[in-house]
Structure formats: C-alpha cells, structure tokens
Write an enzyme that holds these catalytic residues in place. Structure first.
Site, PDB file in Angstrom:
ATOM      1  N   PHE A 118       0.861  -1.184   0.000  1.00 51.06           N
ATOM      2  CA  PHE A 118       0.000   0.000   0.000  1.00 51.06           C
ATOM      3  C   PHE A 118       0.892   1.228   0.000  1.00 51.06           C
ATOM      4  CE2 PHE A 118      -2.282   3.488   2.017  1.00 51.06           C
ATOM      5  CZ  PHE A 118      -3.437   3.520   1.244  1.00 51.06           C
TER       6      PHE A 118
ATOM      7  N   ASP B  71       9.359   2.151   1.251  1.00 48.33           N
ATOM      8  CA  ASP B  71       8.255   2.936   1.790  1.00 48.33           C
ATOM      9  C   ASP B  71       8.167   2.634   3.287  1.00 48.33           C
ATOM     10  OD1 ASP B  71       5.845   3.923   2.726  1.00 48.33           O
ATOM     11  OD2 ASP B  71       4.719   3.397   0.916  1.00 48.33           O
TER      12      ASP B  71
ATOM     13  N   LYS C 241       3.395   9.030   8.345  1.00 49.77           N
ATOM     14  CA  LYS C 241       2.559   8.732   9.520  1.00 49.77           C
ATOM     15  C   LYS C 241       3.097   9.196  10.875  1.00 49.77           C
ATOM     16  CE  LYS C 241      -0.538   5.213   7.830  1.00 49.77           C
ATOM     17  NZ  LYS C 241      -0.243   4.721   6.489  1.00 49.77           N
TER      18      LYS C 241
HETATM   19  C1  LIG Z   1      -0.550   5.039   5.135  1.00 50.15           C
HETATM   20  C2  LIG Z   1       0.476   4.666   4.123  1.00 50.15           C
HETATM   21  C3  LIG Z   1       0.669   5.455   2.971  1.00 50.15           C
HETATM   22  C4  LIG Z   1      -0.194   6.634   2.650  1.00 50.15           C
HETATM   23  O1  LIG Z   1      -0.056   7.652   3.568  1.00 50.15           O
HETATM   24  P1  LIG Z   1      -1.160   8.828   3.658  1.00 50.15           P
HETATM   25  O2  LIG Z   1      -0.586   9.783   4.651  1.00 50.15           O
HETATM   26  O3  LIG Z   1      -2.438   8.195   4.078  1.00 50.15           O
HETATM   27  O4  LIG Z   1      -1.264   9.423   2.309  1.00 50.15           O
HETATM   28  C5  LIG Z   1       1.689   5.087   2.117  1.00 50.15           C
HETATM   29  N1  LIG Z   1       2.472   4.018   2.361  1.00 50.15           N
HETATM   30  C6  LIG Z   1       2.310   3.244   3.448  1.00 50.15           C
HETATM   31  C7  LIG Z   1       3.214   2.084   3.679  1.00 50.15           C
HETATM   32  C8  LIG Z   1       1.294   3.537   4.368  1.00 50.15           C
HETATM   33  O5  LIG Z   1       1.113   2.750   5.435  1.00 50.15           O
END
Ligand SMILES: *Cc1c(COP(=O)(O)O)cnc(C)c1O
Length: 405
Positions: free
Chosen positions: A135, A220, A254
C-alpha cells in the site's frame, strides 16, 4: 438526543462529510497517553494510534509545547524561504539514516511517494517494480503503485509501467528486474496487508537485484519508520533484516510528526540530486509548524528511550494476544503487531473491542493490526489482557448469531 453526544455528532458528520470512510465508529474529543475519550465520556485504550501516527500518544506535553511555541513564532512561510526547524529536521533524518542525501518534505505518505515516483523518472527510466499486497497511497501516482484491485479499478487508467511481483519472493523480484527498471519499491514490513514480515534475507537480496540492474531501491517506511518496529527505520532492524540495507529512497509520513501532517521523501547519495529547481514543489510541505512537531517527536523518542520501551511493550502485547488459542498467528516486532484469528470475524472483534473500551483495527476478515502509540504503558496492555478473551467471546458469539439470523 443531546447536541453533544457521539450519536448526534455522527448524524451531523454523515450530512456534512463525504462518505469516503464509512460511518465513524464514534466521536472523539480528547486524549492523554494511549487513551482517548469520546463525546459520551467513554474512555478507550487506543491500540490503533491514529493508524500508526500518534507516536507520542495524545496530548504529549513535548509535542504540545513544540507546536505552541512554533505557532507563536512562525507557522508557515512558503518554500521561497528556509526555516531553522525544516533544516534541522532534514539534517536529523539523514543522521538517523546514517547516510548523506537530500530530503523533500511533503504533507502525507501519498505525497511523499508521489515525490519519490517522480524522482525515479529522473533516472531516465520509467518502470517501477512493486510488491503485491503493498500500500503506497491514494493519489493517482501512489495508487498506480498500490496493488489492491478494489482501490485501483474505479480510477483507471492509472500511470503505467508498474509491474507487480509477489511480496517476500526474491526470485520473483530478480526475474522482474532488468535494466529498464528505474526502481524497486517495497515496504520493509507490509502494514495495510496486516503486518506481513518478509524473509530475513529479502531486503538485502532486493537491494542486490536492484543495484545489479542499475535501479534504485526505494523503501516505503511511511508506516514502519520512526520507531514503529523498535528501531528508527525498519530496514535497520535486525529482527527484520539480516544484513545491511542502504536504500536509495526512503519515504516517511505517519508517525514522523506525531499527528501533525507531514511527509518526507529522502534520497541518499547521488539520488538526492535528481530533482532540479521546478521539477517538484509544494506549498505547505516542510513548514516550520510540522517540522517543529517532528523534531519534538524525534527528541522525545530519543530522550525517553521509546525505542527500547516499544520493543518491551510489543513483546508484552504479542504475548497477551497470542495467549488465546483462537489467535492462530502473531507477527511483527516492536509496536507493529498483526494477528490472525481462527474465524473470519475480525470486524466483530473491532466492535466488541470498542464496547469493552479498546480501539482496534481489522485489516482483513481474519486479521487485526495493532499500531499503538510508542508511549503505551504496561497498564494499557494489562487492561487488554484482562479483556481479550471476553472480546473474542463476544465477537465469535455475535458472528454466530449473525449467521443464524
Ligand atoms: C498510510 C500509508 C501510505 C499513505 O499515507 P497517507 O498519509 O495516508 O497518504 C503510504 N504508504 C504506506 C506504507 C502507508 O502505510
């Protein structure tokens, strides 16, 4: 119904806000530590932490002070200007990563990934190899990198040249990566998928595969970064990675500013110089308010020993969760914990948890995720220990009743 109840707020919410998230589970008005209180005065232990965001919990004095002090000095100035908090934060993030590089600040995870996606195009290549189950966000570029069909299909066509491979399978990755690939993008531990930890040699092999093809390794760490797994970054965690990984790009968001919106795209070494003036930009990104909040989060993690604390509390939490025989798998390290249960009643567990005073999160029909504040206390976990079997009893019974009806 009184004007100030959770029910009244919920009704007004539905008449005023777009229905992107479904109905709210309740209406929260304040918090302290890992506890929040709703508009009816009911208290909950927050085991979701704003989805891995509230690193310092709620109303932490260090964060409150940093935000108040910075607001009284400068909230925002535009990126025509430098500010001390922004410069200090960039320097500190590079120091924690242990490499030289350059930082671009954004306002969210999806924006951090959007910046990184554009950065990869500056290699002269366009293909990005990504893992199934990953994600990366909801803007069009980040969505193009996210495999979940339900998120993608209503919005196609998405930006192209994205190739998906099974997560955790280094052979499949090697087969997909050649010299046409700009970057390999992976989460060190998949979060939204329910805390999926890859084999210990996976990231090291991914790095080798990417570099052999002249491609960038992009991690990520939007969810896994900033102490979530017990180390500053998950790719530095010996419980996750057997060996040394030095990513070319790291994206963060986050937990970085404890709930104040921020994102960061960090590129190490020469990759940090791929953007030229005009290639990318943002109005709010890296503003002094968000940067000061992030500095307070990083300082507090360091000064209060929250990395070690979260490792200990994570162990305690996994012990509590796994003690019930209906829990069939327990995954994760630090305070990033995923479990599977024996029956597909995870949404019922969330409901039963809320009734019992715990904010829980289901990532699948039989899967739950726990990403609480790093300031979680032993008492918070012990309260869950006392309630856990009863929560599962209630969820399993509710699901059986539903099936009978
Ligand atoms: C939550 C998340 C995102 C997206 O972040 P937002 O601040 O909601 O746009 C991207 N990558 C990972 C791994 C995430 O957990």
């Amino acid at each position: 119904m009184s004007e100030s109840t959770t029910g009244a707020w919920g009704a007004r919410y539905s008449d005023a806000l777009m229905n992107t998230f479904g109905p709210p589970k309740t209406t929260l008005v304040r918090g302290s530590g890992a506890r929040v209180v709703d508009a009816d005065g009911k208290e909950y232990v927050d085991l979701l932490g704003g989805i891995a965001v509230n690193t310092l919990g709620h109303a932490h004095p260090a964060l409150v002070r940093a935000v108040a002090d910075q607001a009284a000095a400068l909230v925002h100035v535009s990126n025509f200007f430098a500010t001390p908090p922004q410069v200090r934060l960039a320097e500190l993030l590079l120091q924690l990563l242990g490499t030289d590089g350059r930082v671009f600040f954004a306002n969210s995870g999806t924006e951090a990934n959007e910046a990184a996606f554009k950065l990869t195009r500056r290699t002269g290549r366009t293909r990005v190899v990504v893992a199934e189950g990953g994600f990366h966000g909801r803007t069009m570029g980040a969505l193009a990198l996210t495999s979940k069909e339900a998120y993608r299909s209503p919005f196609e066509p998405l930006p192209g040249d994205v190739v998906f491979v099974p997560y955790g399978d280094a052979e499949a990755l090697a087969a997909a990566v050649d010299t046409s690939v700009a970057a390999v993008l992976l989460e060190p531990v998949q979060g939204e998928a329910g805390v999926v930890v890859p084999p210990a040699d996976y990231l090291v092999r991914a790095q080798q595969v990417a570099h052999d093809a002249g491609a960038l390794l992009w991690l990520d760490e939007v969810q896994t970064g900033i102490g979530r797994t017990g180390t500053w970054f998950a790719h530095q965690n010996p419980a996750i990675v057997d060996g040394t990984v030095v990513p070319d790009i790291v994206t963060l968001a986050k937990g970085l500013a404890g709930g104040v919106p921020i994102g960061a795209c960090i590129a190490t070494g020469g990759s940090g110089k791929l953007f030229d003036p005009g290639n990318h930009g943002t109005t709010f990104g890296g503003n002094p308010l968000a940067a000061a909040a992030a500095l307070a989060v990083l300082d507090t993690i360091e000064n209060d020993g929250l990395l070690a604390h979260s490792v200990a509390l994570g162990e305690r939490l996994r012990g509590v969760l796994g003690a019930d025989p209906r829990v069939t798998a327990v995954r994760g390290t630090g305070l990033m914990v995923g479990i599977d249960i024996s029956v597909a009643v995870a949404p019922d567990v969330v409901v039963a948890g809320q009734d019992a005073g715990f904010i829980l999160n289901a990532t699948g029909p039989d899967r739950l995720r726990f990403v609480p504040p790093l300031v979680l206390t032993e008492r918070d976990v012990d309260d869950l220990a006392a309630a856990w079997a009863g929560i599962l009893d209630a969820a399993y019974a509710a699901a059986a009743d539903g099936a009978d009806a």
